[in-house]
Scaffold this motif. Structure first.
Motif, mmCIF file in Angstrom:
data_model
loop_
_atom_site.group_PDB
_atom_site.id
_atom_site.type_symbol
_atom_site.label_atom_id
_atom_site.label_comp_id
_atom_site.label_asym_id
_atom_site.label_seq_id
_atom_site.Cartn_x
_atom_site.Cartn_y
_atom_site.Cartn_z
ATOM 1 N N ARG A 8 -0.421 -2.415 -0.452
ATOM 2 C CA ARG A 8 0.209 -1.856 -1.648
ATOM 3 C C ARG A 8 -0.847 -1.096 -2.441
ATOM 4 O O ARG A 8 -1.813 -1.691 -2.914
ATOM 5 C CB ARG A 8 0.816 -2.973 -2.500
ATOM 6 N N GLN A 9 -0.662 0.188 -2.570
ATOM 7 C CA GLN A 9 -1.599 1.080 -3.253
ATOM 8 C C GLN A 9 -2.962 1.116 -2.566
ATOM 9 O O GLN A 9 -3.960 1.474 -3.178
ATOM 10 C CB GLN A 9 -1.785 0.673 -4.725
ATOM 11 N N THR A 10 -3.043 0.696 -1.311
ATOM 12 C CA THR A 10 -4.296 0.708 -0.559
ATOM 13 C C THR A 10 -3.998 0.876 0.923
ATOM 14 O O THR A 10 -2.860 0.713 1.359
ATOM 15 C CB THR A 10 -5.110 -0.575 -0.805
ATOM 16 N N THR A 42 -3.240 -5.805 -2.141
ATOM 17 C CA THR A 42 -2.816 -5.015 -3.295
ATOM 18 C C THR A 42 -4.039 -4.537 -4.055
ATOM 19 O O THR A 42 -5.003 -5.286 -4.217
ATOM 20 C CB THR A 42 -1.932 -5.863 -4.234
ATOM 21 N N ASP A 44 -5.043 -2.898 -7.738
ATOM 22 C CA ASP A 44 -4.751 -2.435 -9.086
ATOM 23 C C ASP A 44 -5.975 -1.663 -9.555
ATOM 24 O O ASP A 44 -6.862 -1.356 -8.769
ATOM 25 C CB ASP A 44 -4.457 -3.613 -10.013
#
Length: 109
Positions: A8-10, A42, A44
């Protein structure tokens, strides 16, 4: 064992996959009949989160770790899952090795 990776996002790199597979091999030695694993990585802003879910013999081992680098977060999560597997195995060994005593019949007075 079936291993699913979710980024997720990576991006899940080959290095992370080999690290995860090495850690899961150690978990598989301890835990019996592990069927599937789901690894969620994930990213952030400044923190990387690794979440591992392992399905083993009707039980579910779950660990979530957070760190500045993804390798460290994944390593810590694998350590937590391994400790849970060891604890789970010891609990069943104790139950098997120490069965309940058979109650003696009461004598009539």
């Amino acid at each position: 064992m079936i291993v699913e990776y979710t980024g997720r996002q990576t991006v899940v790199t080959a290095k992370l996959k080999t690290q995860a597979e090495a850690g899961l091999a150690r978990v598989a030695k301890v835990a019996n009949r592990c069927t599937s694993t789901h690894i969620i990585l994930t990213e952030d802003k400044y923190r990387k989160i690794a979440e591992i879910t392992v399905q083993c013999r009707g039980d579910q081992l779950v660990a979530t770790c957070e760190a500045v680098e993804m390798e460290v977060a994944l390593h810590d999560a694998l350590q937590k899952v391994e400790q849970q597997a060891i604890k789970h195995k010891k609990r069943f060994d104790t139950v098997r090795d120490h069965p309940r005593p058979i109650p003696l019949p009461l004598e009539a007075v």
